[in-house]
Design a protein around this motif. Structure first.
Motif, PDB file in Angstrom:
ATOM      1  N   UNK A  84      42.296  32.413  41.346  1.00 17.13           N
ATOM      2  CA  UNK A  84      42.934  32.082  39.702  1.00 17.13           C
ATOM      3  C   UNK A  84      41.565  33.146  39.231  1.00 17.13           C
ATOM      4  N   UNK A  85      42.235  34.361  39.087  1.00 13.16           N
ATOM      5  CA  UNK A  85      41.265  35.527  38.831  1.00 13.16           C
ATOM      6  C   UNK A  85      42.525  36.284  37.605  1.00 13.16           C
ATOM      7  N   UNK A  86      40.776  37.080  36.849  1.00 12.14           N
ATOM      8  CA  UNK A  86      41.575  38.284  36.177  1.00 12.14           C
ATOM      9  C   UNK A  86      40.579  39.468  36.701  1.00 12.14           C
ATOM     10  N   UNK A  87      41.338  40.322  36.146  1.00  6.92           N
ATOM     11  CA  UNK A  87      40.245  41.515  37.492  1.00  6.92           C
ATOM     12  C   UNK A  87      40.524  42.793  36.623  1.00  6.92           C
ATOM     13  N   UNK A  88      39.315  43.482  36.948  1.00  7.22           N
ATOM     14  CA  UNK A  88      39.734  45.115  35.900  1.00  7.22           C
ATOM     15  C   UNK A  88      40.288  45.721  36.927  1.00  7.22           C
TER      16      UNK A  88
END
Length: 321
Positions: free
Chosen positions: A89-93
């Protein structure tokens, strides 16, 4: 595994090609990773390891031909993170081959390890423990012979690795609502939860049932506590989906604002869920954010190779190969 190896041998033979670079998942214990290393040694070509969730996001970027920086949101069952932990469950730039983790779900324990991924009641137990209600596990799941052992594992923190997996939060919700205690195939509990929610119909999201920290952690434990007391599984499933969409939209929008980005790329098996994908599409559009989604390639692991190849290609280009 034999079919995988046969497919590679068949394709390289019939197409009369030899790869110049081999991309593979970051996980060292996957058969695909070991076979990639064997092929690289045989053909004397370099290997390129790709983090699982970066590949999910990259697959979407490949379909849309986007090379500019984006906020990537990857929601799935599990994948090895760059820190050696189980992500999902990730937010990545994401900026070409560069990737920075800028957000994550609050981690849940996996009591019994991989077995928890097949038995949603264990994830429900982990959620109860996370909200300080571990004393309810034995009574609620008295029909499960391993319930007392799970209480001990959670209390002692042994054989209970932690994961930020969105898929396991779906399992926890299904277990808390009595929708599914065990699964006979991957994603069964989440699919059942989605179906029950669709039959019930939409309900308003409750923004009091989640929290977002300053360092980008999305905490769904208040939602789990609410579901633990819900007697109507249909309403509970609908509330879970509605609140999850609202939480994801706020979480993503905060990261997009922090990094001054207006494009979001979404990948991972959880985006096969029509309520989540459709709801998030509308919510992000309302916030002025463009959402890139999987089209010809599937959003789940069926599209990973596309993302891996896309990143490997860019890596090779940067090196002038």
């Amino acid at each position: 595994c034999r079919a995988f190896e046969h497919a590679i041998a068949h394709l390289t033979d019939i197409l009369d090609v030899q790869p110049a670079l081999i991309a593979h998942d970051l996980h060292p214990d996957f058969h695909s990773t070991r076979h990639a290393a064997a092929l690289a040694a045989r053909w004397q070509v370099p290997l390129y390891a790709v983090q699982h969730h970066h590949a999910h996001v990259a697959a979407v970027l490949a379909e849309h031909g986007v090379r500019e920086p984006v906020i990537g949101v990857a929601l799935d069952g599990v994948g090895l993170g760059t820190d050696g932990e189980a992500w999902g469950g990730e937010l990545l730039r994401a900026d070409g081959t560069a990737m920075t983790r800028v957000g994550r779900l609050r981690a849940l324990a996996l009591p019994g390890g991989d077995r928890a991924a097949r038995e949603p009641w264990r994830m429900a137990a982990a959620a109860l423990a996370a909200v300080g209600r571990g004393d309810e596990i034995g009574r609620r799941f008295a029909h499960e012979p391993a319930a007392r052992m799970v209480v001990t594992l959670l209390a002692r923190g042994v054989r209970a690795p932690r994961t930020t997996s969105m898929g396991r939060w779906f399992d926890a919700a299904a277990g808390l609502l009595g929708v599914a205690d065990r699964m006979s195939f991957e994603g069964q509990a989440a699919m059942r939860l989605e179906g029950i929610a669709q039959r019930h119909g939409s309900v308003p999201a409750d923004e009091a049932l989640y929290a977002i920290s300053a360092d980008g952690e999305l905490d769904l434990t208040p939602l789990a506590a609410r579901l633990a007391d819900e007697r109507d599984a249909g309403f509970g499933a609908a509330l879970f989906h509605a609140t999850l969409v609202a939480a994801l939209a706020e979480w993503i929008a905060a990261a997009a604002a922090r990094y001054a980005l207006a494009t979001v790329a979404a990948g991972g098996g959880c985006f096969l869920n029509a309520i989540v994908s459709g709801g998030l599409r509308a919510a992000l559009a309302h916030r002025g954010l463009a959402l890139l989604e999987a089209q010809a390639a599937p959003p789940n692991d069926g599209g990973l190779a596309l993302g891996q190849a896309w990143l490997a290609l860019q890596s090779r280009e940067r090196k002038g190969g």
